[in-house]
Scaffold this active site. Structure first.
Site, PDB file in Angstrom:
ATOM      1  N   CYS A  31       0.887  -1.178   0.000  1.00 47.76           N
ATOM      2  CA  CYS A  31       0.000   0.000   0.000  1.00 47.76           C
ATOM      3  C   CYS A  31       0.916   1.217   0.000  1.00 47.76           C
ATOM      4  O   CYS A  31       1.259   1.744   1.054  1.00 47.76           O
ATOM      5  CB  CYS A  31      -0.890   0.006   1.231  1.00 47.76           C
ATOM      6  SG  CYS A  31      -1.753  -1.543   1.512  1.00 47.76           S
TER       7      CYS A  31
ATOM      8  N   CYS B 122      -0.732   4.233  11.074  1.00 48.85           N
ATOM      9  CA  CYS B 122      -0.527   5.478  11.817  1.00 48.85           C
ATOM     10  C   CYS B 122      -1.715   5.690  12.754  1.00 48.85           C
ATOM     11  O   CYS B 122      -2.225   6.795  12.903  1.00 48.85           O
ATOM     12  CB  CYS B 122      -0.296   6.662  10.893  1.00 48.85           C
ATOM     13  SG  CYS B 122      -1.460   6.797   9.554  1.00 48.85           S
TER      14      CYS B 122
ATOM     15  N   GLY C 280       3.650   7.636  -1.054  1.00 43.96           N
ATOM     16  CA  GLY C 280       4.976   7.217  -1.478  1.00 43.96           C
ATOM     17  C   GLY C 280       6.156   7.564  -0.601  1.00 43.96           C
ATOM     18  O   GLY C 280       7.299   7.342  -0.989  1.00 43.96           O
ATOM     19  N   GLY C 281       5.916   8.111   0.567  1.00 39.43           N
ATOM     20  CA  GLY C 281       7.020   8.463   1.460  1.00 39.43           C
ATOM     21  C   GLY C 281       7.898   7.257   1.771  1.00 39.43           C
ATOM     22  O   GLY C 281       9.133   7.341   1.698  1.00 39.43           O
TER      23      GLY C 281
ATOM     24  N   ARG D 249      -4.018   8.113  -6.175  1.00 38.55           N
ATOM     25  CA  ARG D 249      -2.902   8.165  -5.236  1.00 38.55           C
ATOM     26  C   ARG D 249      -1.620   7.606  -5.849  1.00 38.55           C
ATOM     27  O   ARG D 249      -0.527   8.095  -5.552  1.00 38.55           O
ATOM     28  CB  ARG D 249      -3.269   7.454  -3.936  1.00 38.55           C
ATOM     29  CG  ARG D 249      -4.253   8.309  -3.096  1.00 38.55           C
ATOM     30  CD  ARG D 249      -4.827   7.546  -1.938  1.00 38.55           C
ATOM     31  NE  ARG D 249      -3.861   7.214  -0.904  1.00 38.55           N
ATOM     32  CZ  ARG D 249      -3.573   7.992   0.139  1.00 38.55           C
ATOM     33  NH1 ARG D 249      -4.168   9.151   0.275  1.00 38.55           N
ATOM     34  NH2 ARG D 249      -2.694   7.614   1.030  1.00 38.55           N
TER      35      ARG D 249
ATOM     36  N   ASP E 286      -0.727   0.461  -5.045  1.00 38.66           N
ATOM     37  CA  ASP E 286      -1.778   1.088  -4.237  1.00 38.66           C
ATOM     38  C   ASP E 286      -3.087   0.986  -4.994  1.00 38.66           C
ATOM     39  O   ASP E 286      -3.128   1.224  -6.206  1.00 38.66           O
ATOM     40  CB  ASP E 286      -1.456   2.547  -3.925  1.00 38.66           C
ATOM     41  CG  ASP E 286      -2.280   3.063  -2.755  1.00 38.66           C
ATOM     42  OD1 ASP E 286      -1.730   3.184  -1.646  1.00 38.66           O
ATOM     43  OD2 ASP E 286      -3.495   3.340  -2.961  1.00 38.66           O
TER      44      ASP E 286
END
Ligand SMILES: C[S@@+](CC[C@H](N)C(=O)[O-])C[C@H]1O[C@@H](n2cnc3c(N)ncnc32)[C@H](O)[C@@H]1O
Lengths: 384, 377
Positions: free
Chosen positions: A181, A310, A185-186, A209, A204
């Site tokens: 996922c 997160c 893209g970090g 996105r 993804d």
């Protein structure tokens, strides 16, 4: 009360439209003529107050005030740019490379507790990552990233805690890597920065996105590197990966969709606590189990997976890990071992505030002194 | 003390002569002076306990220089006149030491002038001891023209600040005697008409928190709005807790910190909250260390960081709300015995809501500095 919080929250997000947030996180807000009676940000806070005060007890107020206040960023130095020059500039700002600091710490420690040190293979950090942060209590901000002399951007601003799952994945040169996922893209970018990827599959579900992901790759990674690492960007349903490419990857990152706790307190738009998205929210843990299971299936036996969110929610973190491991054992007779990351936690203790009592995995909890996270990550090894 | 106040003012009404005037009529003077002397000495130690006033450095001060200087012709009365003044002062209940201090605190002031000013203060119900303290602290008061002093006295009495209430005010804010009456009136008007305090409440506020006089009336109104709308503190409690005395920065820091910690909620329409709010006293009146240890249950380092972040949030708040960044709501004028003016304010998350003749359109700005009023009457 909730209205107030919503106001302050909305206020925060209004501010977020200004200087402090990296440009890519900004977006134009549509201002409703009348505010919704129960804004999703307020519903999110109500939900958190209920579940997290139980989960974290006396720790919750300090997490809460941090979530509602400005977060801190890290500057991930772009190794494809003039990284030494950029690093020097960041040092000038009084920022420090927290990865380097942790390594220095790691080198000192084993001497004192040599016997207790786990075998390096399981906990070695992914190499070559440089990420600058301001030290505890320093609320300075980084200037926006700029285009460097080599035609790529000089650094990428992100929640520094987002780097931990990538570090924990422990990439080694020549690895075949899946980022299940990946957008925006970090973490994909960080995976590429290690210089270890022989192959990198970045997937993804959302095409809009993945579009953002492509843009980031274009502005940070030179063409030849993208070609050499064979970066492949796809938009498939990650849950099917086990069937698509089973037993294929050395390392898999499963950074699942979650309640994105910080975001949900600050943004009305696209907020998962909107009434209309209640169903979606309720099935999140199931989706997460399916994605993690797919990630494990896509891993070669002996390979590693890092699961991350997160969110602070145990239901989306530890329970998902345990659920997926059970699922693999029962339905596929595949054995998965959870890796102990407590040493890892010690390495990064100066920079992040960790929740001390996770059953499996590690959880960075926001704290005003180090307002990163929340970030949960758990490393697993597929044994069979 | 209250009894004394009543007596003094009763006496004042009976004999509409001021001490200054009487002191020139020697035979009458001695008698009245000694009767007053009894009153004042009987009440030593009475009155308000000395609550230290917190001075807000941002306060404005009004000391019209011209007013003070005109009066400062350095005429020292002859020894005979000086003797008379001393006797009068002693009769009023001042000790020898006090008298000496009064006559030397502002060199070059005519003894008669000293007596005139002191007499006015005594007539306002301030005891000899606090008169001395006030004049030592602000000797320039002794230069005030007597006429100005008389006018001011009668104005302060109208505001309810006679009868011994002046001592504390003088101690905290001697400017109340020197500043322009228009400025005092402005502050009073804001408290009455904008904040809708009753007459008694205004008196009480001036008495308890004299520093409001130094504050910009706009800021004062904003502070009240913060208390009322943001924190849900009602008028009586604003008065009782000396809310207006604390700087808005400190109030906002502590309140917002508690709110984000989840330890403070603005009461809803019914005045209810999900968690009991801490007492205002435990938020504002305690030291920072105490506030952190007992009320916020947080650490000093976290609060330090929070204050920095909050300051930055305020700085970066858009001064002008964006177009369309508005919401309309109904708000009721806060209730009290006074007839309510047909104007009020509200904030987006106003804790009062209901039918009203006042319809408010409120800019979506939680500093509610840019409130827009639409009044339907
Ligand atoms: C937390 S975000 C990933 C953030 C990303 N790893 C980064 O570091 O920038 C979760 C992502 O999962 C994607 N997603 C949701 N359902 C999915 C699915 N079934 N398969 C693959 N991706 C999915 C969402 O579009 C979202 O971009």
């Amino acid at each position: 009360m909730a209205a107030l919080v919503v106001r302050s929250v909305r206020d925060l997000l209004k501010r977020a439209d200004f200087a402090k947030v990296p440009r890519r996180h900004r977006h134009k807000k549509k201002w409703a003529a009348t505010e919704p009676k129960f804004p999703a940000t307020r519903l999110a806070l109500q939900n958190f107050d209920m579940t997290y005060s139980m989960q974290f007890g006396e720790l919750w107020p300090s997490i809460r005030v941090s979530l509602l206040s400005e977060q801190k960023y890290g500057a991930l130095v772009n190794n494809f740019g003039a990284w030494d020059h950029v690093s020097a500039e960041l040092e000038q700002l009084n920022a420090r490379d927290f990865v380097n600091k942790a390594h220095a710490r790691g080198e000192q420690e084993p001497e004192s507790s040599q016997t207790a040190a786990p075998s390096p293979a399981s906990w070695a950090c992914s190499p070559n990552l440089r990420c600058f942060t301001f030290t505890r209590g320093d609320v300075s901000r980084f200037p926006p990233a700029r285009l460097g002399s080599l035609g790529v951007m000089d650094y990428y601003l992100m929640d520094a805690a987002s780097l931990l799952p990538v570090l924990a994945l422990g990439l080694q040169p020549g690895d075949t890597v899946l980022d299940l996922c990946a957008a925006p893209g970090g973490k994909t970018l960080a995976l590429l920065q290690t210089g270890c990827c022989r192959n990198l599959a970045a997937n993804d579900l959302s095409t809009s996105r993945t579009g953002r992901l492509q843009k980031i790759l274009y502005s940070y990674v030179p063409q030849d590197i993208r070609d050499r690492s064979r970066v492949r960007v796809t938009s498939w349903d990650g849950r099917k990966w086990g069937e698509l490419e089973g037993d294929t990857y050395d390392r898999v990152l499963v950074d699942v969709p979650c309640t994105t706790d910080r975001h949900s307190l600050h943004e009305e738009e696209n907020n998962i606590f909107q009434r209309s998205r209640k169903k979606e929210r309720q099935i999140l843990p199931m989706l997460q189990v399916q994605l993690l299971a797919a990630g494990l299936l896509a891993t070669k036996p002996g390979g590693y997976v890092v699961y991350s969110t997160c969110s602070l929610s145990h239901l989306q973190n530890e329970y998902v890990v345990q659920g997926a491991i059970e699922l693999l054992a029962n339905q596929y007779s595949i054995e998965v071992r959870v890796e102990d990351l407590s040493h890892f936690r010690k390495l990064f203790m100066d920079t992040f505030s960790f929740f001390p009592s996770c059953q499996v995995g590690e959880l960075v909890i926001p704290n005003l002194m180090a307002n990163f996270g929340p970030m949960y990550f758990c490393k697993m090894c597929r044994l069979t | 003390m209250a009894a004394l106040g009543r007596q003094v003012s009763a006496w004042y009404h009976l004999i509409p002569l001021t001490w200054a005037r009487m002191s020139r009529q020697t035979p009458q003077k001695k008698m009245t002076a000694s009767s007053l002397c009894k009153l004042t000495t009987a009440s030593t130690g009475g009155g308000l306990e000395e609550v230290p006033c917190v001075q807000d450095p941002a306060c404005r001060t009004h000391l019209p220089q011209c007013l003070l200087e005109k009066q400062s012709a350095p005429v020292d009365g002859g020894p005979w006149e000086r003797e008379e003044v001393i006797t009068s002062l002693l009769d009023m209940g001042f000790s020898d030491v006090h008298v000496n201090e009064l006559l030397t605190v502002q060199p070059g002031t005519h003894p008669q002038q000293v007596l005139d000013i002191v007499s006015e203060l005594i007539l306002l119900g301030v005891n000899p001891e606090p008169v001395c303290v006030a004049l030592k602290k602000s000797p320039q008061l002794l230069k005030l023209p007597v006429m100005h002093m008389k006018k001011r006295s009668s104005y302060l009495r109208k505001l309810g600040l006679g009868e011994g209430k002046l001592r504390r005010v003088l101690h905290c804010c001697p400017e109340i005697l020197t500043m322009r009456q228009r400025d005092i009136a402005n502050t009073v008007r804001v408290l009455r008409d904008k904040c809708l305090f009753t007459v008694q409440q205004v008196t009480e506020i001036l008495h308890r928190c004299p520093y409001v006089l130094r504050e910009d009336p706009g800021e004062l109104e904003y502070k009240f709005q913060y208390a009322y709308f943001r924190m849900g503190v009602k008028h009586a409690d604003v008065v009782r807790t000396d809310f207006l005395q604390y700087s808005i920065t400190k109030t906002r820091q502590r309140h917002t910190f508690l709110e984000r910690l989840g330890r403070y909620q603005t009461p809803d329409k019914k005045g209810q909250t999900q968690v009991p709010n801490p007492l205002l006293r435990d938020i504002l009146r305690v030291s920072e260390a105490e506030f952190l240890a007992r009320t916020a249950r947080s650490s000093a380092e976290e609060f330090e960081v929070f204050k920095k972040l909050l300051a930055r949030e305020e700085e970066e708040e858009p001064e002008n709300p964006m177009p369309g960044d508005k919401s309309t709501m109904h708000g009721t004028v806060p209730q009290h015995d006074d007839p309510a003016p047909s104007v009020s304010w509200a904030e987006g998350n106003c804790c009062e809501a209901g039918p009203s003749n006042v319809r408010l359109s409120v800019c979506e700005n939680f500093r509610f500095k840019c409130l827009v009023f639409i009044i339907f009457d």
